[in-house]
Scaffold this motif. Structure first.
Motif, PDB file in Angstrom:
ATOM      1  N   UNK A 240      43.034  33.993  44.227  1.00  0.00           N
ATOM      2  CA  UNK A 240      41.722  34.646  44.248  1.00  0.00           C
ATOM      3  C   UNK A 240      41.531  35.414  42.949  1.00  0.00           C
ATOM      4  N   UNK A 241      40.328  35.274  42.376  1.00  0.00           N
ATOM      5  CA  UNK A 241      40.010  35.902  41.099  1.00  0.00           C
ATOM      6  C   UNK A 241      38.993  37.005  41.343  1.00  0.00           C
ATOM      7  N   UNK A 242      39.172  38.127  40.679  1.00  0.00           N
ATOM      8  CA  UNK A 242      38.222  39.221  40.803  1.00  0.00           C
ATOM      9  C   UNK A 242      37.871  39.806  39.450  1.00  0.00           C
ATOM     10  N   UNK A 243      36.669  40.326  39.371  1.00  0.00           N
ATOM     11  CA  UNK A 243      36.269  41.104  38.191  1.00  0.00           C
ATOM     12  C   UNK A 243      36.259  42.563  38.614  1.00  0.00           C
ATOM     13  N   UNK A 244      37.101  43.364  37.966  1.00  0.00           N
ATOM     14  CA  UNK A 244      37.239  44.757  38.364  1.00  0.00           C
ATOM     15  C   UNK A 244      36.172  45.636  37.756  1.00  0.00           C
ATOM     16  N   UNK A 245      35.456  45.109  36.754  1.00  0.00           N
ATOM     17  CA  UNK A 245      34.436  45.884  36.054  1.00  0.00           C
ATOM     18  C   UNK A 245      34.602  45.685  34.563  1.00  0.00           C
ATOM     19  N   UNK A 246      33.506  45.787  33.812  1.00  0.00           N
ATOM     20  CA  UNK A 246      33.583  45.616  32.366  1.00  0.00           C
ATOM     21  C   UNK A 246      34.162  44.263  32.024  1.00  0.00           C
ATOM     22  N   UNK A 247      35.199  44.239  31.191  1.00  0.00           N
ATOM     23  CA  UNK A 247      35.830  42.967  30.812  1.00  0.00           C
ATOM     24  C   UNK A 247      37.227  42.843  31.416  1.00  0.00           C
ATOM     25  N   UNK A 248      37.435  43.500  32.573  1.00  0.00           N
ATOM     26  CA  UNK A 248      38.733  43.451  33.252  1.00  0.00           C
ATOM     27  C   UNK A 248      38.683  42.467  34.418  1.00  0.00           C
ATOM     28  N   UNK A 249      39.699  41.607  34.493  1.00  0.00           N
ATOM     29  CA  UNK A 249      39.796  40.623  35.565  1.00  0.00           C
ATOM     30  C   UNK A 249      41.181  40.714  36.204  1.00  0.00           C
ATOM     31  N   UNK A 250      41.255  40.227  37.441  1.00  0.00           N
ATOM     32  CA  UNK A 250      42.508  40.256  38.184  1.00  0.00           C
ATOM     33  C   UNK A 250      42.640  38.949  38.950  1.00  0.00           C
ATOM     34  N   UNK A 251      43.873  38.438  39.043  1.00  0.00           N
ATOM     35  CA  UNK A 251      44.131  37.195  39.771  1.00  0.00           C
ATOM     36  C   UNK A 251      45.295  37.433  40.732  1.00  0.00           C
ATOM     37  N   UNK A 252      45.093  37.095  41.997  1.00  0.00           N
ATOM     38  CA  UNK A 252      46.150  37.151  43.005  1.00  0.00           C
ATOM     39  C   UNK A 252      46.631  35.728  43.248  1.00  0.00           C
ATOM     40  N   UNK A 253      47.927  35.485  43.052  1.00  0.00           N
ATOM     41  CA  UNK A 253      48.513  34.157  43.235  1.00  0.00           C
ATOM     42  C   UNK A 253      49.598  34.232  44.308  1.00  0.00           C
ATOM     43  N   UNK A 254      49.303  33.807  45.519  1.00  0.00           N
ATOM     44  CA  UNK A 254      50.292  33.894  46.603  1.00  0.00           C
ATOM     45  C   UNK A 254      51.444  32.913  46.407  1.00  0.00           C
ATOM     46  N   UNK A 255      52.617  33.319  46.867  1.00  0.00           N
ATOM     47  CA  UNK A 255      53.796  32.448  46.973  1.00  0.00           C
ATOM     48  C   UNK A 255      54.259  31.879  45.639  1.00  0.00           C
ATOM     49  N   UNK A 256      54.107  32.652  44.564  1.00  0.00           N
ATOM     50  CA  UNK A 256      54.649  32.238  43.266  1.00  0.00           C
ATOM     51  C   UNK A 256      55.514  33.376  42.724  1.00  0.00           C
ATOM     52  N   UNK A 257      56.785  33.065  42.451  1.00  0.00           N
ATOM     53  CA  UNK A 257      57.638  34.045  41.770  1.00  0.00           C
ATOM     54  C   UNK A 257      58.390  33.403  40.603  1.00  0.00           C
TER      55      UNK A 257
END
Length: 736
Positions: A240-257
């Motif tokens: 799942x990809x999210x935009x936290x605000x401004x030019x900041x983004x976050x990606x959650x990647x399950x089951x990957x280490x």
């Protein structure tokens, strides 16, 4: 079926009876007028009625309701209620549907239950609020349901829009900060119980502010939309990809280490986002940096994991941007150290701690030096030598880079003026310096002070200068060329290259980045073809080519065969001091001998740090001398036979399985069972680490990996060895 109202319609007389409706109140037994009133209610589409038999099949539905469903009334009658009404599904997939089938089977009453109507086509949605009550005859036998319904489609759409606004970014359509926080918290809570891993990537855009400043905020908004599209193309359904605000983004990647896989994903993200953007007829180029943290290794709770990813992102940006970085406990100390370096750098010039060394650019046909590149060195009075890769990015984050750059330019011109007249000097120019409107004057003053001919000065400029205002960039090029200096495009092909830039910008030289030279001699590697293409392009444009980072003879042969005009790298010489250069020139030694090894091998990072070495159920202390992707050199153990299987404990849960390939006295050369991977900068790390879940199972508390060593040996954590040690430990000093 006869068309009738909810109650059996009685025959009506027109005229007198109709007039009576307006004069006389409706009595409880006036069935005829009550039926007419209900018919009017149904006709106004304010609500409808339905009824089922004891088998749950419809025996009545308002005709106007059937029309909305898009089916003939005869087709609807006889359907079971659960065939007509599809229960509402909550946005959270972990929550169950509303229990309409259960309510019907239990013969419970229900009121205002939202339900999606099963339509004949999928191009629209229809939502009703349904209420129902079970009916019984005089003997108490269940005879079916009687109920009502009303259209709530518009209400549902408004609620959905409001909910979406609360959870999703209105500009890009990605999840917003609120949704990402909830998803991460819920994911980590569930995964902690299931002993699963989850990676978190933090990104922010490099040079996004310049796009806003030069092209305007609407262009910046369009750019963010395009970035979101590129992120979705790479991540797809894997996270799942999210935009936290401004030019900041976050990606959650399950089951990957797997840090190798995460490094590959991050590299693709950096490459994709760094490709040019077309915005309203204008061209924009940005970059990104990526910080990576993995649960449970780097954090158990959401707040801890986000903090770890933030630190990794800061380190990636501090390393020169356009990089990814994994979190490690060292980063907390690194943030403090960067602050100290920034403060000390301000005094370094005044206290003469900075100096220039020069690496030759060699003509491969004659082995004679044609030019020398000025490389800055910093000898800190307390910390010793600090790498330019460490302090230059820190200087670029502030105005210090202008002072550092001015010093380098003036010193290089002064030194080059003492060299033979046909040898030029190359000086690196930061994108921050290049954007300074006074930079051409700084160049002119350095030339005037030293007396160096402008033709003997080459300014090496990285591709990052192209992300600024293209008109301002072209004006700067023209102003510099008017001073008579040469221009070189440094690190070609690693970031923001464009053929249109090469045709417009007045470069005299292209430097082929060492990343293309490295590995070019290996089988199934495309780098050799890329080198040929760059050389061909440069020749077509009348430019000289320099192959950077050439270290071995086989690499030298390859780049020479492919047509590189000049060679730079350890195969001929490292960077040397001015005094040594002058001595060579005075003795007429303009040729440099080939001193590199015959073949390129995986780069080994020279180290001196103590590590753990595990054999069977014993742990030994040894010194790690050097490290590469495929192996290592250790020292400190005697009587280790060739072929012995060992496990290196590299710290922070990193266990590398290896086999002894060479042994001499207390030194062993090891080959790893699985190659190490890049940590995003110039370091190496294992793909996997000891899981905190395994440590917890062995008796340690469940927490993110603490600093230090904690191998699992045998069964329970801390269990005593069951066999005798086979090797002897010896003390090793750094001078050995």
């Amino acid at each position: 079926m006869a068309k009738a109202g909810f109650l059996s319609k009685l025959s009506r007389n027109s005229g007198e009876r109709a007039a009576a409706y307006h004069r006389v109140p409706i009595s409880a037994d006036d069935l005829d007028r009550r039926v007419a009133l209900l018919d009017n209610f149904e006709g106004l589409n304010l609500g409808w009625f339905w009824a089922t038999n004891d088998e749950g099949r419809l025996i009545y539905l308002s005709e106007s309701a059937a029309k909305l469903v898009g089916r003939p009334l005869d087709e609807v009658i006889g359907l079971s209620l659960t065939e007509l009404f599809v229960p509402d599904k909550d946005d959270d997939p972990d929550k169950a549907e509303r229990p309409l089938p259960f309510l019907l089977s239990a013969r419970n009453s229900f009121a205002d239950l939202p339900a999606r109507v099963s339509l004949s086509s999928d191009d629209r949605e229809l939502w009703w609020s349904i209420s129902g009550k079970p009916q019984y005859d005089e003997e108490g036998n269940f005879i079916g349901y009687r109920g009502a319904a009303k259209d709530i489609t518009a209400v549902r759409e408004r609620e959905r829009d409001a909910k979406r606004l609360a959870q999703f970014d209105g500009l890009t359509g990605l999840a917003n900060r609120n949704r990402m926080e909830k998803r991460l918290t819920a994911t980590l809570t569930a995964y902690k119980a299931a002993k699963r891993s989850c990676a978190l990537l933090m990104l922010d855009l490099d040079r996004f502010k310049q796009v806003n400043d030069t092209l305007g905020h609407p262009a910046g908004d369009e750019l963010l939309k395009q970035v979101a599209t590129r992120l979705e193309k790479i991540i797809g359904d894997d996270g799942e990809i999210g935009r936290l605000g401004g030019d900041e983004f976050q990606v959650i990647l399950p089951d990957i280490d797997d840090r190798g896989k995460l490094g590959d994903i991050s590299h693709r993200l950096i490459q994709m986002i760094s490709q040019p953007y077309s915005i309203n007829g204008s061209r924009a180029i940005i970059g990104t940096s990526v910080g990576i943290a993995i649960a449970p290794y780097d954090g158990i709770e959401a707040e801890e994991l986000v903090s770890s990813a933030d630190l990794a992102l800061y380190a990636a940006k501090g390393g020169g941007r356009g990089q990814f970085r994994f979190y490690s406990s060292e980063l907390k100390e690194g943030a403090r150290e960067r602050k100290e370096i920034s403060d000390d750098l301000r005094d370094a010039i005044a206290h003469e701690q900075l100096e220039l060394h020069y690496q030759p650019l060699i003509d491969p046909e004659t082995n004679k030096v044609r030019s020398l590149e000025a490389l800055m060195r910093w000898n800190h009075p307390e910390k010793g030598r600090i790498s330019p890769a460490t302090f230059i990015p820190i200087a670029e984050e502030s105005a210090i880079i202008n002072d550092v750059g001015k010093f380098a330019l003036e010193q290089a011109c002064k030194d080059a003026a003492q060299w033979p007249g046909d040898i030029s000097v190359a000086v690196n120019v930061s994108a921050v310096q290049f954007a300074n409107d006074k930079f051409p004057d700084v160049v002119e003053q350095a030339l005037a002070k030293s007396g160096l001919a402008p033709s003997r000065l080459t300014l090496e400029i990285t591709e990052s200068v192209f992300v600024a205002d293209p008109h301002a960039t072209n004006r700067m090029f023209q102003r510099l060329k008017k001073r008579g200096v040469s221009l070189a495009l440094d690190d070609f092909g690693t970031g923001y290259s464009s053929l249109s830039y090469l045709t417009r910008a007045p470069f005299d030289k292209i430097k082929i980045d060492q990343s293309f030279v490295r590995g070019a001699t290996e089988d199934d590697n495309n780098n050799a073809a890329i080198i040929s293409a760059i050389v061909g392009l440069a020749r077509a444009l009348g430019m000289t080519t320099v192959a950077e980072g050439v270290e071995a003879r086989d690499e030298l042969e390859l780049v020479t065969e492919r047509g590189a005009d000049l060679i730079q790298g350890f195969v001929f010489s490292k960077a040397i001091r001015q005094q040594e250069l002058l001595e060579r020139f005075e003795n007429g030694q303009l040729e440099f001998e080939i001193v590199g090894p015959s073949k390129h091998r995986a780069e080994r990072k020279r180290l001196f740090r103590r590590i753990g070495v595990i054999h069977e159920d014993h742990r030994y202390e040894a010194v790690l001398r050097n490290l590469s992707r495929t192996g290592a050199m250790i020292e400190g153990l005697l009587n280790v036979p060739q072929g012995t299987a060992l496990v290196l404990d590299l710290g922070e849960g990193q266990l590398a399985v290896a086999k002894v390939r060479r042994t001499m006295d207390a030194r062993q050369g090891l080959e790893f069972e699985q190659p190490l991977v890049s940590d995003g900068t110039d370091g190496l790390c294992t793909r996997h680490r000891v899981s905190p879940y395994a440590l917890a199972a062995a008796g340690m508390p469940l927490a993110s990996l603490p600093p230090g060593d904690y191998p699992l040996i045998g069964g329970e954590y801390g269990e005593k060895p069951k066999t005798q040690p086979q090797f002897m430990e010896v003390k090793v000093s750094q001078s050995n």
